[in-house]
Design a protein around this motif. Structure first.
Motif: not given
Lengths: 339, 460
Positions: A39-40, A43, A45, A47, A49, A104, A309, A313, A317, A320, A324
């Motif tokens: 699910e994350k 999400q 994708y 956005m 990212l 990344r 969860k 999360q 984090d 992100q 790269e």
């Protein structure tokens, strides 16, 4: 054809005693981790990212989690590009998988493989392959390596019902049966090869019989029920470890999301998806079983939910904030420098 | 409060139309609910909620065109399940610098190539090849068998697999005696199933075994080319260096005699195109033995292109048990001063004949045997061209996008100023191989063509 006799899917009710409380809790936790992770990923994708193709495993979690419970150190797992669930099930870190999705350096392939191409020799995960059906011959090769080394490890080779129409699948069946290689062929039949239903793609309707000409025993399994998956997996693993050659499991499962993120899924009705979610969801089934049969409380499940969860999360984090890959990585890992 | 952002729903989508809201302000939403429909560049997609809560405000009304990805489209008041912080707000402001990155990388790639091009301006002497001492005469066939046997004795992870390699002793008798010495676990007859057994061998190599896969001819490798390229060559890169593939694909390549188009193709150019592969094409028995041993020891996938007509030809081979040759080193087979003739595999023999004929005409030809196609030893080629200032390339395969085109281009990159004439190539004709004896002869490079080419570039 007695050896290749096919068992029918088992109802949810028949499954109760096969897994103890602790094992079922573990399975619940692993399935939930995959669900929340995916699910994350969806999400991220959305956005922008995560780029390119991203195939989510939501709905099919019981298959990999149930089978992984049957494996031991040294066993190998290989699958197609819908691979995030398989990796998490083998114990690969959510961080490394998510960071690969975002491209990344902290990803399992340093950002150079992406969603479809990740590997972990340590966890026995051999990919992550983007060419439909290719992993089946490669998976036979993993089984071959066990045969060559004369150990009792098994190769679990996953592919979809769509891939089951590729010629090399049957070349692999023949080779594995001929050489008695320890390979568990697992067809994850989620009913749709991208937008083409099994009815429109395969003259063979009971895929568990597809290994019959080579004498490969096959079973149809309710892939939405982790207990049924585990039971069937134990039979398959025992067969392979004993040196009896390959085994075929057809997992009747269902993906809730589109084939990939850009699939509007117009080939099936909303109601069909809703019905599967509401009546057959593997996580809800396990949750109910834990509470009804094992006396697990809401509070105990909440602890697991929170732990999952937090892991997800943290992975998001990390995915992100990990940088790269350095531009110098463009030219690395093309060849191994000679020793 | 969580913002719901306009999602990207395809790899190429940058904006889309918010076609329809399926929820209205004040509605309770749970994860998985379809909240809106969006028209992307490809299709109409349903947007599912990720978080739970109450839809407090719609920021972009339905029917709005060209809504950029990551634009907030609605606000959600977090319910019980929305305790985690949505990463949306953090990232929306920090788009990835995709375009710039590609530019920078492209520029860098150019730099690297130029850097690598620095061949000494003055022809430096080639490091002499190691002298392995006494030799004996043997055929290419024997050399290949001895190489495999020596490596299989040395390393229990090495095994041979292919059609008719064991009980039949090899379709071309290359594996003679190996089954007897190493047994059926290490010398394995496969069914006629190239796609399947090649994939299986690649899978085994991922675990660290070192398969030698024999194709009865490389023409049949096309059945398996997906595994050679997509599975064997690319996995090291795609795994960030984790999963190597130590494997050798070997067998006869190119034209034999009178077997027509489907059994006569030359594959050097096909495989040499691919990063992640090494490609070797030996000529002599010493090349065959020394380079096959190196190929088996190499931790990378190696394409080893043999030639059926060469199998029975004899050459001198060092008797030293440790004899091995380095991959990536060309060999000057005959020294000369007036023209460089570059070739590989069976065409080296033709180049040697041409050099002999040219000597009779007062033209001194230097013959360079590439031995390895990829990585290409351009230094040895350029060194020769700097000396002779003239270049002829002889290749059995088709001319279009062939190895001769690559050699010529790299010579232009490395030694343009040293050329006194445009390079000339002699290739197989640009046609499927004909069966008729006279036409087949016409389709393959001929001695007089090589001699003529050398005369052309030397203006004789």
């Amino acid at each position: 054809m007695a050896e290749a006799a096919t068992r029918k899917p088992r109802g949810k009710g028949a499954a109760a005693p096969a897994m103890g409380r602790d094992q079922l809790l573990r399975a619940y936790r692993d399935m939930l981790l995959i669900r929340r992770f995916e699910e994350k990923a969806g999400q991220l994708y959305g956005m922008g990212l995560i780029g390119g193709f991203c195939h989510l495993y939501i709905g099919q979690e019981a298959v990999v989690v149930g089978l992984q419970l049957c494996l031991k150190d040294g066993d190998q797992v290989i699958t197609s590009y819908r691979d995030h669930g398989h990796m998490l099930a083998t114990g690969m870190e959510a961080r490394g998988v998510m960071a690969e999705l975002t491209g990344r350096i902290g990803g399992y392939s340093k950002g150079k493989g992406g969603s479809m191409h990740m590997f972990s020799r340590e966890k026995g995960f051999f990919g992550g392959h983007g060419i439909v059906g290719a992993q089946v011959a490669l998976g036979a090769g993993l089984g071959f390596a066990n045969w060559y080394r004369q150990n009792d490890n098994v190769s679990v080779t996953y592919f979809g019902e769509g891939a089951s129409n590729q010629g090399q699948v049957y070349e692999s069946f023949n080779l594995a049966a001929l050489m008695k290689l320890p390979v568990i062929f697992v067809i994850e039949n989620n009913k749709y090869a991208m937008g083409t239903s099994l009815d429109r793609a395969s003259a063979s309707k009971d895929l568990s019989k597809n290994g019959a000409p080579w004498g490969i025993p096959g079973e149809q399994v309710n892939g939405m029920d982790v207990t049924a998956v585990k039971e069937a997996g134990e039979r398959a693993v025992a067969h392979c470890r004993a040196g009896n050659g390959p085994y075929l499991l057809e997992m009747k499962t269902y993906r809730y999301r589109g084939h990939s993120m850009s699939d509007p899924a117009k080939y099936r009705t909303r109601e069909e998806v809703q019905k599967m979610r509401e009546q057959n969801d593997c996580i809800e089934t396990a949750r109910k079983l834990l509470m009804d049969a094992h006396g697990v409380t809401e509070a105990e499940l909440k602890v697991i939910d929170d732990e999952v969860k937090a892991i997800v999360q943290d992975s998001a984090d990390f995915a992100q904030t990990s940088p790269e890959p350095d531009e110098s990585e463009l030219y690395t890992d093309i060849l191994i420098e000679a020793r | 409060m969580t913002q719901i952002l306009m999602p990207a729903l395809s790899p190429t989508m940058t904006e889309g139309k918010l076609a329809r809201w399926l929820k209205k302000e004040g509605d309770a939403i749970k994860a998985g609910d379809v909240i809106a429909e969006i028209e992307t560049d490809k299709a109409t997609m349903e947007v599912e909620a990720v978080d739970e809560g109450t839809l407090t405000r719609i920021l972009v009304p339905e029917g709005t065109d060209a809504v950029s990805v990551n634009t907030p489209i609605a606000e959600l008041n977090g319910g019980a399940g929305a305790s985690e912080k949505a990463p949306a707000q953090r990232e929306a402001a920090a788009p990835l610098p995709k375009g710039e990155d590609h530019g920078a990388v492209a520029a860098r790639g150019q730099d690297k190539k130029e850097g690598a091009a620095s061949v000494p301006a003055q022809p430096a002497a080639a490091a002499p090849e190691k002298d392995w001492g006494p030799t004996r005469t043997m055929t290419v066939r024997e050399a290949l068998r001895d190489a495999m046997a020596a490596e299989m004795r040395r390393d229990p992870d090495v095994f041979l697999m292919g059609e008719e390699v064991a009980q039949y002793q090899g379709a071309y008798k290359i594996s003679q005696g190996l089954l007897e010495e190493f047994g059926p676990r290490r010398v394995i007859d496969t069914p006629i199933t190239e796609h399947g057994f090649t994939g299986m061998a690649v899978g085994a190599a991922f675990t660290g075994l070192k398969p030698i896969v024999e194709f009865m001819t490389f023409n049949f490798s096309m059945q398996a080319i997906d595994h050679i390229i997509n599975s064997a060559a690319k996995t090291l890169y795609m795994s960030g260096g984790q999963l190597g593939c130590p494997i050798v694909f070997r067998g006869p390549n190119g034209a034999a005699a009178r077997v027509a188009a489907q059994h006569s193709q030359e594959y050097a150019s096909w495989y040499a195109h691919v990063p992640g592969l090494k490609v070797i094409a030996p000529w002599s028995a010493a090349d065959a033995k020394g380079l096959l041993r190196a190929a088996i020891r190499d931790p990378n996938p190696v394409i080893f292109l043999e030639n059926e007509i060469l199998y029975g030809q004899s050459f001198e081979v060092p008797v030293d048990e440790d004899f091995i040759l380095p991959i990536g080193k060309a060999k000057v087979e005959r020294a000369g001063t007036d023209v460089t003739i570059v070739s590989f595999s069976i065409m080296v023999g033709l180049a040697m004949q041409a050099a002999e004929a040219l000597a009779g005409m007062g033209i001194s030809a230097e013959v360079v045997n590439l031995r390895t196609i990829r990585p290409l030893d351009i230094e040895t080629v350029a060194r020769s061209v700097k000396k002779t200032n003239r270049l002829v390339i002889v290749e059995e395969g088709w001319p279009f996008a062939g190895i001769s085109a690559e050699v010529a281009m790299q010579v232009l990159e490395h030694a343009f100023d040293d050329l006194d004439a445009p390079p000339v190539r002699v290739c197989g004709e640009d046609v499927p191989m004909p069966y008729a004896a006279n036409l087949e002869k016409l389709a393959l490079p001929r001695l007089e063509q090589v001699v003529d080419a050398a005369k052309r570039v030397t203006y004789r």
